[in-house]
Design a protein around this motif. Structure first.
Motif, PDB file in Angstrom:
ATOM      1  N   UNK A  92       0.982  -1.157   0.037  1.00 26.26           N
ATOM      2  CA  UNK A  92      -0.057  -0.148  -0.109  1.00 26.26           C
ATOM      3  C   UNK A  92       0.990   1.312   0.002  1.00 26.26           C
ATOM      4  N   UNK A  93       1.825   1.345   0.642  1.00 26.39           N
ATOM      5  CA  UNK A  93       2.804   2.295   0.898  1.00 26.39           C
ATOM      6  C   UNK A  93       3.583   2.722  -0.282  1.00 26.39           C
ATOM      7  N   UNK A  94       3.966   1.540  -0.927  1.00 27.88           N
ATOM      8  CA  UNK A  94       4.782   1.856  -2.277  1.00 27.88           C
ATOM      9  C   UNK A  94       3.984   2.111  -3.462  1.00 27.88           C
ATOM     10  N   UNK A 113       0.211  -1.551   9.002  1.00 29.06           N
ATOM     11  CA  UNK A 113       1.392  -1.999   9.551  1.00 29.06           C
ATOM     12  C   UNK A 113       0.899  -1.866  11.090  1.00 29.06           C
ATOM     13  N   UNK A 114       0.154  -1.120  11.397  1.00 30.10           N
ATOM     14  CA  UNK A 114      -0.234  -0.967  13.202  1.00 30.10           C
ATOM     15  C   UNK A 114      -1.252  -2.206  13.296  1.00 30.10           C
ATOM     16  N   UNK A 157       6.797   2.559   8.087  1.00 28.01           N
ATOM     17  CA  UNK A 157       5.547   3.320   7.727  1.00 28.01           C
ATOM     18  C   UNK A 157       5.288   4.712   8.423  1.00 28.01           C
ATOM     19  N   UNK A 158       5.772   4.754   9.805  1.00 27.45           N
ATOM     20  CA  UNK A 158       5.939   5.937  10.568  1.00 27.45           C
ATOM     21  C   UNK A 158       6.862   7.070   9.498  1.00 27.45           C
ATOM     22  N   UNK A 159       8.243   6.383   9.259  1.00 24.38           N
ATOM     23  CA  UNK A 159       8.931   7.330   8.604  1.00 24.38           C
ATOM     24  C   UNK A 159       8.283   7.811   7.187  1.00 24.38           C
TER      25      UNK A 159
END
Length: 450
Positions: free
Chosen positions: A255-257, A268-269, A294-296
């Motif tokens: 999802x992030x990528x 992630x959480x 993911x936080x970064x």
């Protein structure tokens, strides 16, 4: 193809012996009279293993015979009986105890990814087992698989998951797919509960492996999503926090990528929360590291630090690695790589370099994918710190590993790195550009280029 004509003749012969007309066979398996006619003439190939099973069940003959294993592969089971009773289509599905929509989604995935060519891999998967295990899995359907065979399959699966560290993606994806098919052929739903859950866990682990390779290495998000869906359905079915956390963390990367860092953080959480409810200690540590990344991505320095520190705390405690269901490995050296990569994402380039130096000094030589991502992170850190030649050197090192393991995401990052460095017009930037062209050409046949 000749093999399609052989299969067609066998289906036609079986249909005539059964006294069925083409439209009657079509109705029994959910296809048209025209489709049956085309298959019998060898014009159309069978499109899934489940369809072959439906036809075999309707005609009362062995699936091995319908698919002409005796013609295709010398390693085909020689003792397969001439006739076998195969249950109805819905009952043959290994996930038939799920809700109908879930089972249909899984069938869609398997139909899309299945080709008759993959049956060669299925035969190879059987051939790779010990003689006793081969005897177990080569029997006609309906028998109970013994514990030793299931343990052997799980051991083989663990070795494939470890192989992610260094094996090319295009070599591992077919292997993972073949293992999924092998489990289906063993009909987990017909096994006792403890064996059924173990077989399905193996299937989910292989689906997770395939999804990671397809998403991060080979750039096929559609297939990756299908395998993720299958793995997550199984994890819920067998109530495995280990596998559910693994799949959710994979979803976070995917999802992030894809340009949704907030969605990646949510996944992630969720993976962290799921792991805390009963996953192995190493899985709990790894999901925290994923959450730190993911936080970064979301620009949250405090969240990244907090999650990564929790990962290190967990790694310093007592491990229960007999329960580890993750892909490859996660340890303190990889945590250092996460730290450096996260600092790069936050634009803290000089601060990132010591962590990445430490990671590359400690990551074991066989962890090619992990070293690959650490090199590109350090290259980005050097570029941000205006160490142009050092950035090019690490870009070269990353590309050398990309050529070995086919890690598409790293290739994408090296391309972006080079575009940012081109304006400097140094010998190093020109050399990196040439290396990029060579690597993209090399990987073109695998579908890994961007």
């Amino acid at each position: 193809m000749e093999i399609d004509r052989i299969i067609g003749r066998r289906i036609e012969k079986g249909r005539r012996r059964k006294g069925l007309l083409q439209h009657e066979l079509g109705a029994a398996v959910g296809r048209s009279e025209s489709w049956v006619s085309q298959v019998e003439r060898g014009v159309t190939a069978l499109d899934s293993l489940s369809m072959a099973e439906r036809i075999a069940g309707t005609l009362g003959i062995a699936v091995h015979h319908v698919l002409a294993f005796d013609v295709r592969y010398q390693a085909a089971p020689a003792t397969a009986p001439a006739r076998v009773s195969v249950p109805a289509p819905r009952a043959t599905h290994p996930l038939s105890t799920m809700q109908s929509s879930d089972a249909e989604d899984s069938e869609t995935m398997l139909r899309r990814s299945f080709t008759l060519g993959s049956l060669a891999g299925l035969t190879a998967a059987i051939a790779s087992l010990s003689p006793d295990a081969r005897a177990q899995v080569s029997r006609p359907s309906g028998g109970i698989v013994d514990r030793a065979t299931v343990r052997e399959l799980r051991s083989i699966g663990a070795s494939y998951r470890r192989s992610y560290k260094s094996f090319p993606a295009s070599s591992l994806v077919p292997v993972a797919h073949d293992q999924v098919q092998l489990v289906i052929s063993l009909r987990p739903k017909d096994q006792p509960a403890h064996l059924r859950n173990s077989l399905l866990a193996h299937m989910a682990e292989m689906a997770a492996l395939a999804s990671a390779l397809l998403s991060l290495d080979l750039g096929d998000p559609g297939q990756a999503d299908a395998y993720m869906d299958l793995g997550y359905q199984i994890a819920k079915e067998i109530d495995s926090q280990e596998l559910a956390a693994l799949i959710l963390a994979g979803r976070a990367f995917r999802t992030s990528y894809s340009g949704d860092p907030a969605g990646g953080l949510d996944y992630a959480l969720a993976a962290v929360d799921t792991a805390e409810r009963g996953a192995s200690m190493r899985m709990r540590a790894w999901t925290n590291a994923v959450a730190s990344e993911m936080h970064a991505y979301a620009g949250d320095h405090h969240g990244f630090r907090s999650c990564l520190e929790q990962a290190r705390v967990l790694l310093s405690g007592s491990m229960d690695d007999d329960r580890w269901g993750g892909i490859a490995w996660f340890d303190l050296s990889k945590a250092d790589a996460y730290e450096g990569g996260n600092l790069v994402r936050l634009g803290r380039y000089v601060e990132a370099l010591p962590s990445l130096d430490k990671a590359l000094g400690q990551l074991s030589p066989e962890m090619l994918r992990h070293r690959c991502t650490a090199y590109i992170s350090r290259a980005e850190a050097h570029a941000g710190a205006q160490n142009i030649e050092a950035a090019c050197d690490d870009g070269h090192a990353a590309l050398a590993l990309v050529a070995q393991v086919q890690h598409r995401e790293t290739l994408r990052r090296v391309i972006a790195l080079h575009r940012g460095l081109r304006a400097h017009k140094t010998v190093g930037t020109r050399s990196l550009g040439e290396h990029l062209i060579d690597t993209r050409t090399l990987l073109k046949t695998t579908g890994s280029t961007v």
